[in-house]
Motif scaffolding. Structure first.
Motif, short mmCIF file in Angstrom:
data_model
loop_
_atom_site.label_atom_id
_atom_site.label_comp_id
_atom_site.label_asym_id
_atom_site.label_seq_id
_atom_site.Cartn_x
_atom_site.Cartn_y
_atom_site.Cartn_z
N VAL A 190 0.83 -1.20 0.00
CA VAL A 190 0.00 0.00 0.00
C VAL A 190 0.86 1.25 0.00
CG1 VAL A 190 -1.82 1.27 1.23
CG2 VAL A 190 -1.79 -1.25 1.27
N ASP A 191 0.50 2.21 -0.83
CA ASP A 191 1.17 3.51 -0.85
C ASP A 191 0.15 4.57 -0.43
OD1 ASP A 191 2.72 5.73 -1.30
OD2 ASP A 191 2.75 5.56 -3.48
N ARG A 192 0.48 5.31 0.64
CA ARG A 192 -0.42 6.36 1.15
C ARG A 192 -0.16 7.64 0.35
NH1 ARG A 192 -1.37 5.26 7.52
NH2 ARG A 192 -0.83 3.04 7.52
N MET A 193 -0.92 7.82 -0.71
CA MET A 193 -0.66 8.90 -1.64
C MET A 193 -1.12 10.26 -1.12
SD MET A 193 -1.65 6.93 -5.19
CE MET A 193 -1.00 8.24 -6.22
N ARG A 194 -2.24 10.28 -0.40
CA ARG A 194 -2.75 11.56 0.11
C ARG A 194 -3.67 11.31 1.28
NH1 ARG A 194 -7.33 14.88 -0.37
NH2 ARG A 194 -6.88 17.11 -0.25
N ASP A 195 -3.56 12.16 2.31
CA ASP A 195 -4.49 12.17 3.44
C ASP A 195 -5.03 13.59 3.59
OD1 ASP A 195 -4.57 9.49 4.69
OD2 ASP A 195 -2.42 9.81 4.91
N GLY A 196 -6.33 13.75 3.40
CA GLY A 196 -6.96 15.05 3.57
C GLY A 196 -8.08 14.97 4.59
N ARG A 197 -8.68 16.12 4.89
CA ARG A 197 -9.76 16.14 5.88
C ARG A 197 -11.01 15.45 5.35
NH1 ARG A 197 -10.00 22.40 7.49
NH2 ARG A 197 -9.62 22.53 5.24
N SER A 198 -11.26 15.54 4.04
CA SER A 198 -12.45 14.92 3.47
C SER A 198 -12.13 13.69 2.64
CB SER A 198 -13.20 15.93 2.58
OG SER A 198 -13.65 17.03 3.33
N PHE A 199 -11.01 13.73 1.91
CA PHE A 199 -10.65 12.65 1.00
C PHE A 199 -9.25 12.14 1.30
CE2 PHE A 199 -13.93 14.90 -1.30
CZ PHE A 199 -14.63 13.91 -1.96
N SER A 200 -9.07 10.83 1.12
CA SER A 200 -7.74 10.21 1.17
C SER A 200 -7.61 9.27 -0.03
CB SER A 200 -7.55 9.41 2.47
OG SER A 200 -7.54 10.27 3.59
N THR A 201 -6.38 9.15 -0.52
CA THR A 201 -6.13 8.33 -1.71
C THR A 201 -5.04 7.31 -1.41
OG1 THR A 201 -6.62 10.27 -3.08
CG2 THR A 201 -5.61 8.38 -4.18
N ARG A 202 -5.27 6.09 -1.87
CA ARG A 202 -4.30 5.02 -1.69
C ARG A 202 -4.05 4.32 -3.04
NH1 ARG A 202 -3.96 7.52 2.26
NH2 ARG A 202 -4.18 6.84 4.43
N SER A 203 -2.85 3.82 -3.21
CA SER A 203 -2.58 2.91 -4.32
C SER A 203 -2.10 1.59 -3.75
CB SER A 203 -1.53 3.49 -5.29
OG SER A 203 -0.27 3.56 -4.68
N VAL A 204 -2.40 0.50 -4.45
CA VAL A 204 -2.05 -0.84 -3.99
C VAL A 204 -1.45 -1.61 -5.16
CG1 VAL A 204 -2.86 -2.98 -2.92
CG2 VAL A 204 -3.97 -0.80 -2.35
N ARG A 205 -0.35 -2.29 -4.89
CA ARG A 205 0.22 -3.22 -5.87
C ARG A 205 0.09 -4.62 -5.32
NH1 ARG A 205 6.01 -2.27 -8.04
NH2 ARG A 205 6.53 -2.20 -5.83
#
Length: 300
Positions: free
Chosen positions: A83-98
């Protein structure tokens, strides 16, 4: 790391989704003991989502995922999920997985998570179809006895998802030239009640039968010896909460096929007619040269 028998129940699928933590954002998962030569795509999508969910803070829930299938998965080996924690925001968070086997990615996925908010609402209407109680699982088993061998063998397996096609004859024999299908689906047994597991179960279910919708119009199937079929990418948008242990209506439509690829689109409704998820998938549907026609083999 859990394994399950071929197909298996909802409880067995829950075991597959209970990934083993190896290190921060690094997990290991198994595959069912199966006669299939490659990992089912919905399995690796669901396991990748579980890995991503474990890195997201409380109160954020998946609203979309987009993935690419890069190599066939090997059912005899575990799968590593990074898992790569690409972004953590107050409303949205984004992850990538290989998802990795033999040192190479077999699947890559990006997923977005959101804190729930109020806003504008509209949706498509659910088709007017018979309820699942009016359709018999035994009808599917009985009618599939006369279907071509690949379909017959497939439907005899125990599996974690139960399906009841609305138009059983077209589902089995493909004689109407349609470009869509409605299928009631639900998890067998009693799956975990947690919202994250519900989303992972739906991700698994969403890969079932969708690629096949690209071949209805052509009177063929992904089971056919004439077709080399494989999922290329997969996307799911999660709109509302749902319960996978109750029946959901999966509405398929294929707007395009060409260049040895087919596009399938799906909408998933609950019993109340609420649109709970939308799905899209493109797949390889290459015609094999000099192969016998599928339905001629089965006497259909």
């Amino acid at each position: 790391m859990s394994q399950a028998n071929e197909g298996g129940s909802g409880a067995a699928l829950a075991g597959l989704l209970d990934l083993e933590r190896l290190e921060e954002d690094l997990y290991r998962g198994g595959s069912p003991v199966t006669t299939w030569q490659r990992v089912f795509g919905g399995q690796v999508v669901a396991q990748s989502l579980v890995a991503a969910q474990r890195s997201v803070g409380e109160g954020q829930f998946v609203h979309s995922l987009h993935g690419y299938f890069m190599r066939p998965g090997d059912t005899s080996l575990p799968i590593i999920f990074q898992v790569d924690r690409m972004r953590d925001g107050r409303s949205f968070s984004t992850r990538s997985v290989r998802a990795i086997q033999h040192g190479k990615p077999i699947f890559m996925m990006a997923a977005s998570f959101q804190v729930e908010e109020e806003g504008f609402e509209h949706q498509d209407e659910m088709p007017d179809v018979p309820p699942p109680e009016a359709l018999s699982a035994s009808d599917l088993m009985n009618d599939s006895e006369h279907a071509p061998a690949p379909i017959r063998n497939y439907w005899k397996r125990e599996r974690p998802i139960e399906l009841r096609p609305v138009d059983l004859e077209d589902f089995l024999w493909r004689k109407k030239g349609s470009r869509g299908q409605c299928i009631w689906i639900r998890a067998t047994g009693e799956p975990p009640k947690g919202r994250d597991y519900q989303a992972a179960f739906l991700a698994y279910m969403s890969d079932m039968t969708l690629l096949d919708s690209t071949l209805y119009f052509h009177g063929s199937s992904v089971f056919s010896d004439r077709v080399q079929g494989a999922s290329l990418d997969h996307a799911v948008w999660f709109h509302r909460t749902f319960d996978v242990s109750d029946w959901l209506l999966y509405v398929h439509h294929s707007p395009f096929a060409g260049n040895a690829r087919g596009l399938g689109q799906g909408q998933i409704f609950d019993r109340a007619g609420r649109l709970v998820a939308s799905v899209a998938q493109e797949g390889l549907i290459r015609i094999r040269e000099n192969a016998p026609r599928f339905y001629e083999q089965g006497g259909g």
